[in-house]
Design a protein around this motif. Structure first.
Motif, mmCIF file in Angstrom:
data_model
loop_
_atom_site.group_PDB
_atom_site.id
_atom_site.type_symbol
_atom_site.label_atom_id
_atom_site.label_comp_id
_atom_site.label_asym_id
_atom_site.label_seq_id
_atom_site.Cartn_x
_atom_site.Cartn_y
_atom_site.Cartn_z
ATOM 1 N N ASN A 67 -5.973 2.290 9.247
ATOM 2 C CA ASN A 67 -4.861 1.387 9.223
ATOM 3 C C ASN A 67 -4.742 0.535 10.788
ATOM 4 N N GLY A 81 2.583 -1.625 4.254
ATOM 5 C CA GLY A 81 2.675 -0.317 5.120
ATOM 6 C C GLY A 81 2.039 0.694 4.155
ATOM 7 N N LEU A 137 4.437 -0.612 9.769
ATOM 8 C CA LEU A 137 3.290 -1.331 10.162
ATOM 9 C C LEU A 137 3.798 -1.897 11.870
ATOM 10 N N ILE A 172 -5.028 -3.673 11.107
ATOM 11 C CA ILE A 172 -4.190 -4.349 11.894
ATOM 12 C C ILE A 172 -5.071 -4.902 13.189
ATOM 13 N N ILE A 221 0.353 -8.670 3.822
ATOM 14 C CA ILE A 221 0.076 -7.878 4.854
ATOM 15 C C ILE A 221 -0.186 -8.817 6.212
#
Length: 657
Positions: free
Chosen positions: A445, A654, A403, A449, A648
């Motif tokens: 991803n 991750g 991450l 994020i 998360i």
């Protein structure tokens, strides 16, 4: 379009320095092999003789008895002389005179010696001259000169004997013809004497001579005129009249006239033969030799084989060539990159993010590393990669290291596109060089994020050929997406997938309900299959749709097809604010990375590639700047359990990208 990038001298020099051990090893292997081979060879020496064949040789008899010269065909004659010089009879006679062939030897032994000498000698005619050069090769320089000189000596003698034998045959023929002519003259003279006693006085001689002259005249003019020509007809009348007159003479007078004429002819022939006989006798007494030794053979001090300077130069050239070729081939096949600086110096584009390799394990599964995995970590990584499935649950289990790589990437994007502030109304396209480099998972991803950081994000799946975004987020189908919007089947807002769609998919309510920041993330799948998507992407509808999304979202992330595989990404590049190029370490050729950059810049201009995302980095690549991969994240509990997607938002989780 600008010209494709080519390696310059500095690039080649860097490759040479990097692979210098391989270059040196290949060079030494080739050069030493040729050096040892050359040193092990038995030296051979060559001697040469130069002879001249004079077709216009002037003899004393030519001055006394001038005669027309024979027709000379240089190419044919010189070829005959050249073949005769190295013929078996000449070589065998030379070997006998040198004592190499004995009288008591068998035919097999003689053939072996002659064949061995024949393999070591050769003759060539010097172009545009009457010269022939004979070469002889031997391990002994004196022996080479000896056999060359002896072959030339035998050749000269045999040629002279052949010429003299021809002259002897001419003399014998003239003598025999002269004897026959003399005998005929005696018979004719005796018959004339007998006819004279019988009363013949030679009345018919004059008539016969006239007939002979008229026949001769008719023969001459018949080549110019036809039979009906007046001159020919007049001559024939005269000849007929003389023959009629001759037939009226007595038989003795008729025979006397014929004999008198034949006698005169034979006397002339006899006189000519006597002269020719004298010429033949003089020519036979001469020693005819039109082969002249120009330069005899002398022992050579320097061997012709092996040619050491030539061999060493070949070894030097081929050694360097093999070394450089091996370096270039190894460099081309070696897709690994030693450090970030290599990428940045290679394509002159900064690396914005480094995504480590991470193996997804089920909960409760022990992560024991087998011995072979330690020895072959790259092979183990490929094997584990084949077991993974692109699914949203990659975000449920992961390490802070994984991450943290995306957080660093998001910060770098904010610095680049937000100028230190928050990113506003930007369209970012993520592509790769080739398929299966992880661009879709990185796009997903990164979108998660950025949504977690509070950005309003739209993830747009533009990889219409191999769509994966709907699979990653557990959506049931890809239809009702981008292509449907561009075809006018749906409005842009109705094609958007939200957190509600994620809960209804395989992700499940329990993995979404407690994550309010997922409301910042919207997804548009690739849509229905369309046979010619390049026309859709190149339409005004695409420009209008992207403009609408730009104004509605902070960040629009486009997951496009590989730039080198298909044409659609090249259409979308000019419509974006930035292009991120995913490069899979240890898999994709670095030259493909450079070609991808060139392709992007060809449609948008220099500097179109915003940065590179290095994916699937494993420890064996050996990047010294990736030291943080082997360190614990600062402040993280060593014994913390790998969290699920519910954690998360706390900075945990991750997965493999």
């Amino acid at each position: 379009m600008p010209q494709l990038y080519e390696l310059n001298l500095r690039d080649y020099w860097n490759i040479f320095l990097k692979r210098r051990r391989l270059v040196i090893a290949a060079f030494l292997a080739v050069f030493l092999s040729i050096f040892i081979y050359t040193a092990a060879q038995t030296p051979l020496y060559k001697a040469s003789v130069l002879v001249k064949v004079d077709p216009y040789l002037t003899l004393p008899s030519d001055v006394i008895f001038p005669s027309p010269r024979e027709y000379w065909m240089p190419e044919l004659e010189m070829s005959d002389y050249t073949k005769q010089l190295v013929s078996r009879p000449i070589i065998e006679q030379a070997a006998k005179e040198l004592g190499w062939i004995k009288d008591d030897m068998s035919d097999k032994e003689r053939d072996y010696i002659v064949s061995a000498i024949n393999d070591d000698v050769s003759a060539d005619a010097v172009e545009q001259t009457h010269l022939i050069r004979l070469y002889a090769t031997s391990r002994d320089p004196y022996k080479a000169a000896e056999i060359a000189n002896k072959i030339t000596e035998v050749f000269k003698r045999v040629n002279r004997e052949q010429k003299n034998q021809k002259t002897h045959g001419v003399r014998v023929f003239i003598e025999e013809t002269l004897a026959d002519t003399s005998a005929k003259l005696r018979e004719q003279e005796e018959r004339l004497r007998v006819l004279t006693t019988q009363g013949a006085v030679g009345v018919g001689v004059n008539i016969i001579n006239q007939i002979y002259e008229l026949d001769k005249r008719e023969t001459e003019i018949s080549t110019k005129f036809t039979e009906k020509h007046p001159d020919i007809m007049r001559l024939r009348e005269q000849i007929a009249s003389l023959k009629d007159e001759l037939s009226k003479l007595p038989k003795e007078e008729f025979e006397y006239g014929i004999l008198k004429r034949d006698t005169a002819i034979n006397e002339g022939l006899y006189t000519n033969l006597k002269q020719r006989l004298n010429e033949a006798m003089i020519k036979e007494a001469e020693k005819v030799d039109n082969v002249i030794l120009v330069s005899p053979a002398i022992p050579s001090k320097k061997p012709v084989y092996p040619n050491k300077p030539k061999n060493y130069m070949i070894g030097l050239m081929f050694g360097l060539l093999l070394g450089v070729t091996a370096a270039m081939v190894t460099e081309h096949l070696d897709t690994s990159i030693g450090k970030v600086e290599d990428i940045e110096s290679f394509i002159k584009v900064g690396v914005l993010g480094v995504i480590p390799f991470y193996s997804v394990k089920e909960k409760g599964e022990e992560t024991k590393t087998k011995g072979w995995r330690k020895l072959f970590p790259k092979r183990a990584a490929k094997k584990e990669e084949g077991l993974r499935k692109p699914h949203i649950d990659v975000l449920e289990k992961g390490s802070s290291l994984f991450l943290e790589a995306f957080r660093i990437l998001s910060v770098n994007l904010q610095v680049m596109f937000g100028k230190g502030e928050r990113i506003k109304n930007k369209i970012l396209m993520i592509t790769s060089c080739n398929p299966e480099e992880g661009k879709s998972l990185i796009s997903s991803n990164l979108a998660v994020i950025l949504a977690q950081l509070g950005y309003k994000v739209l993830l747009l799946d533009a990889d219409t050929r191999r769509a994966n975004v709907h699979k990653i987020f557990g959506l049931s189908k890809k239809e009702g997406g981008l292509t449907d919007i561009l075809m006018g089947k749906l409005s842009a807002d109705s094609a958007i997938k939200t957190a509600t769609d994620l809960m209804l998919g395989s992700t499940g309510v329990e993995n979404v309900i407690d994550k309010p920041w997922l409301n910042n993330l919207n997804i548009i799948t690739s849509g229905s299959v369309f046979p010619n998507t390049i026309n859709l992407f190149n339409s005004e509808k695409t420009d209008e749709t992207l403009k609408y999304f730009r104004n509605k979202y902070d960040v629009v992330i486009i997951d496009s097809s590989p730039i080198l595989a298909v044409s659609e990404p090249s259409i979308l590049v000019p419509k974006t604010d930035g292009v991120l190029l995913v490069y899979k370490a240890g898999s994709t050729s670095r030259l493909a990375l450079r070609r991808a950059k060139t392709q992007i810049e060809s449609v948008k201009g220099k500097g179109a590639v915003s940065g590179v995302i290095l994916n699937n980095v494993t420890p064996e690549i050996g990047m010294d700047t990736y030291y943080y991969y082997n360190r614990k994240y600062y402040g993280e509990d060593d014994k913390a359990e790998t969290p699920g997607i519910s954690d998360i938002e706390k900075g945990k989780g991750g997965g493999y990208v």
